[in-house]
Design a protein around this motif. Structure first.
Motif, short mmCIF file in Angstrom:
data_model
loop_
_atom_site.label_atom_id
_atom_site.label_comp_id
_atom_site.label_asym_id
_atom_site.label_seq_id
_atom_site.Cartn_x
_atom_site.Cartn_y
_atom_site.Cartn_z
N UNK A 130 0.81 -1.22 0.00
CA UNK A 130 0.00 0.00 0.00
C UNK A 130 0.84 1.27 0.00
N UNK A 131 2.16 1.13 0.09
CA UNK A 131 3.00 2.32 0.21
C UNK A 131 4.17 2.29 -0.77
N UNK A 169 6.67 7.52 0.58
CA UNK A 169 6.41 6.10 0.35
C UNK A 169 7.71 5.32 0.55
N UNK A 170 7.56 4.03 0.79
CA UNK A 170 8.69 3.17 1.14
C UNK A 170 9.68 3.04 -0.03
N UNK A 194 2.74 7.43 0.71
CA UNK A 194 2.73 6.92 2.08
C UNK A 194 1.29 6.86 2.60
N UNK A 195 1.12 6.13 3.69
CA UNK A 195 -0.21 6.05 4.30
C UNK A 195 -0.64 7.43 4.78
N UNK A 196 0.29 8.20 5.32
CA UNK A 196 -0.05 9.54 5.79
C UNK A 196 -0.58 10.40 4.65
N UNK A 234 14.12 3.64 6.71
CA UNK A 234 12.96 4.45 7.04
C UNK A 234 13.40 5.86 7.44
N UNK A 235 12.46 6.79 7.37
CA UNK A 235 12.77 8.18 7.70
C UNK A 235 12.70 8.37 9.21
#
Length: 727
Positions: free
Chosen positions: A529-530, A579-580, A536-538, A586-587
């Motif tokens: 999903x990302x 997004x990933x 991203x989900x956000x 990761x950030x």
């Protein structure tokens, strides 16, 4: 072995076959043969200037018959070979052709029958002592090969030096004395058309670092597990009534060592850092994206070549065990993504392994996956089915893995998956169901649960195929759980809408409850999903920054209050803004900012609250555990009750998916008295406005929503509030 009265003759055909590397019966020609007054030794070794034999009676030169063939009479008893190359190098070695077979009749019978549950203990490369000598035993299935040899640095990658013995129905084996752990090797295969292939070991326990392609001899015996209490008690922790919250992780990009060239963490570093983080966050399980060896980083492991080899990217096999053992000692289960649906076409892999379509279908309408440019296993072949089922058992037994998430199940169940008319072959009844794949999945589940009690299997299955998590004797596939892909799609579509339009899409959140108890569901927010431009989900959430964070927190409140186990991909727990990207970590810098810290704190609290509250998990798959009490499309509000067993306090979940605060919102509840406000996604500590219910409310109002009593609550903007009955 019969005692000969004279030296055995070697035919010209056999001599040519040895020289040309086409000999398929080396053990009938080479090695020692007992003579009445000693033994006759025949050795074939390319590119030697001389060969002698060390015996108890001293060194004896072995005459050259012609070319690379040496033979002569030596005393009875043990011996070693002493070789001299044409450039003057000398070395000693044991003759592999003096050793008898390793595989016994039982192994060969089970391999031929396709019922060897511990196939990896027969095939592959094993560091052993055989007939009193240390070395490595190799065995591989290649029934249509004319000749198979082990090649490696130890024999200059020359397939003429160590041709293998054919045993059973298409199995080849050889014991190489003196060869130890760490040796690089492949199988050199002469196919029926005269082509020469070099293949990695399908059952190899180790591989070189990609892009190198050789297998590596790994001794996987002798690990000192310290997870006895976890293994003894895990069945109750993985039951459908247990609280299960899964943290999905791509091991190569969770964190990276920026002080060491930006490399990924090792398995041992993950054992310290990832395990501690997931435990602090309240997750119950780690789910690792595929760790079976794979050639291409961009496949994320979903195109594996070495199904029995933990990827060397993060360390050798025992260090992968360190990660699993550490997780278990910390009270975390470890789940693996497992890919039995397809495999890549890489030349060193399973594709046309012995020069024929051995693991795959010959017909591309059955054997080629158009979406991924990969090959599809032939589940109707007993040896292939055995290979895959044994691989599942291997990870569960040898690495104490607690469960397998089976990838792309829908693509396995249907012959016409992602195909147009004319591009697929119907089943024997003219239908689209893949009977062989269905039988394989059922057999895999039966075997996995039988061989490794307490485990769990999960299907990533995106269709409405019935009974994925139903028992096999009831016609189901036998999985423990199924990913609820429909729920995931619906709720993300709803959450991406501007709140002013959500009233028109109310059914996207209610529809899932019409089938929520038809399977043992996991609610997945996964890596899919990302990536690939999905954001991203956000950033799927609408509105300005404050509203995006509020929507994301509300979504998590909805998810944790909804029936079904939970799964969240790494980075989503703190609202990663991008997004990933599998090529970086990761950030974590963003994770240190206040609004992201608020999301992270909410997920942590939701996990701990969920685990401590029986009503939120014990009847996840039972309709008696859920009851709608109010849904209002005009206001985009939802409310429901969750119930556990007798004596468990009921829980009420109320959602407001608009930015309009709703004070005095009256909701019916099943009992009077005080209801504690256990979770408020709008709390200031999570970055919200701080609106709420001052810790709780009292239910003392008139009946409402079909309930005997009601209470007036404040629903903050874009929020979910969860109450627990105290009296």
């Amino acid at each position: 072995m019969d005692i000969l009265t004279q030296p055995p003759a070697i035919s010209p055909e056999d001599r040519r076959a040895l020289d040309r590397g086409t000999c398929d019966r080396p053990f009938a020609i080479l090695g020692p043969r007992p003579l009445a007054d000693g033994q006759w030794l025949t050795v074939h070794h390319p590119d030697l200037a001389a060969l002698s034999v060390e015996t108890g009676a001293g060194r004896i030169d072995l005459p050259r018959l012609e070319g690379d063939l040496f033979a002569g009479r030596i005393p009875a008893g043990s011996y070693r070979l002493h070789a001299r190359s044409r450039d003057g190098a000398d070395w000693q070695f044991d003759d592999p052709y003096r050793f008898g077979p390793v595989l016994g009749e039982v192994d060969l019978h089970l391999l031929a029958e396709g019922t060897h549950r511990h196939l990896w203990r027969a095939l592959g490369a094993h560091v052993v002592r055989h007939e009193g000598t240390a070395g490595t035993h190799f065995a591989v299935w290649a029934p249509n090969a004319r000749r198979v040899s082990v090649v490696g640095q130890f024999n200059a990658w020359d397939g003429r030096r160590h041709p293998m013995r054919r045993v059973g129905q298409g199995v080849w084996e050889i014991f190489l004395p003196g060869l130890a752990e760490g040796a690089l090797y492949k199988y050199e295969i002469l196919d029926a058309q005269g082509g020469v292939l070099q293949k990695a070991d399908p059952v190899g326990f180790g591989s070189q670092h990609p892009p190198e392609k050789a297998s590596v001899v790994r001794d996987i015996t002798g690990y000192g597990w310290k997870d006895g209490p976890w293994m003894a008690g895990r069945a109750a922790l993985q039951d459908r009534g247990a609280p299960i919250s899964i943290y999905e992780v791509h091991p190569g990009s969770w964190r990276r060592r920026q002080d060491d060239g930006g490399r990924p963490l090792s398995y041992q570093e993950m054992a310290r850092e990832l395990v501690a983080y997931a435990r602090d966050m309240g997750f119950t399980h780690l789910e690792l994206m595929p760790v079976s060896e794979f050639p291409f980083d961009g496949s994320w492991g979903y195109q594996p070549v070495g199904l029995f080899a933990p990827t060397i990217r993060f360390g050798p096999p025992h260090e992968f065990r360190d990660l699993v053992d550490a997780a278990h000692q910390a009270g975390l289960g470890v789940l693996l993504d497992w890919v039995p649906g397809h495999f890549p076409t890489d030349a060193h892999g399973l594709a046309r392994f012995d020069g024929t379509e051995l693991y795959e279908h010959a017909d591309p309408r059955e054997g080629f996956h158009q979406d991924w440019n990969t090959l599809i296993y032939n589940y109707g072949r007993v040896e292939v089915r055995n290979f895959l089922i044994a691989n599942a058992v291997y990870w569960l037994q040898e690495y104490h893995v607690d469960g397998l998430r089976v990838d792309a199940v829908a693509s396995m169940l249907y012959r016409d998956y992602s195909r147009r008319d004319g591009e697929w072959v119907p089943n024997r009844d003219g239908g689209r169901e893949n009977y062989e794949a269905i039988a394989f999945l059922q057999a895999m589940n039966v075997t996995a649960y039988g061989e490794a009690p307490g485990i769990m299997t999960m299907a990533e299955e995106s269709t409405s195929y019935p009974g994925v998590s139903a028992p096999i004797d009831a016609g189901g596939l036998g999985f423990g759980f199924k990913w609820n892909m429909g729920w995931m799609n619906d709720v993300l579509r709803y959450m991406s809408r501007d709140p002013v339009h959500r009233r028109h899409h109310h059914d996207l959140l209610t529809f899932g409850l019409t089938y929520a108890f038809s399977e043992n569901f996991i609610l997945p927010i996964s890596h899919d999903e990302v990536v690939h431009g999905k954001g991203s989900l956000l950033h799927k959430m609408p509105g300005d920054d404050w509203q995006r964070f509020a929507n994301l927190r509300a979504f998590y409140g909805f998810m944790w209050g909804h029936p079904g186990k939970k799964l969240l991909f790494m980075g989503c727990e703190f609202g990663q803004p991008e997004e990933w990207n599998h090529n970086g970590e990761l950030n974590w810098q963003a994770a240190g900012q206040p609004m992201h810290q608020g999301v992270q704190a909410l997920v942590r609290d939701l996990n701990h609250f969920y685990a401590a509250t029986p009503a939120l998990h014990v009847k996840d798959a039972d309709p008696e555990g859920f009851q709608w009490i109010a849904t209002d499309p005009a206001q985009s509000t939802f409310a429901w009750i969750r119930r556990g067993n007798d004596g468990d306090a009921p829980v009420m979940v109320a959602c407001n998916f608009t930015p309009v605060p709703r004070p005095g919102f009256r909701i019916g509840v099943p009992q009077g008295g005080r209801w504690r406000e256990a979770v408020n996604t709008d709390a200031a500590v999570y970055g919200g406005s701080g609106s709420g219910n001052l810790g709780g409310v009292v239910a003392d109002g008139e009946p409402r929503d079909g309930q005997p009593v009601s209470m007036a609550v404040t629903l903050p903007p874009l929020s979910v509030v969860i109450f627990v009955a105290e009296d």
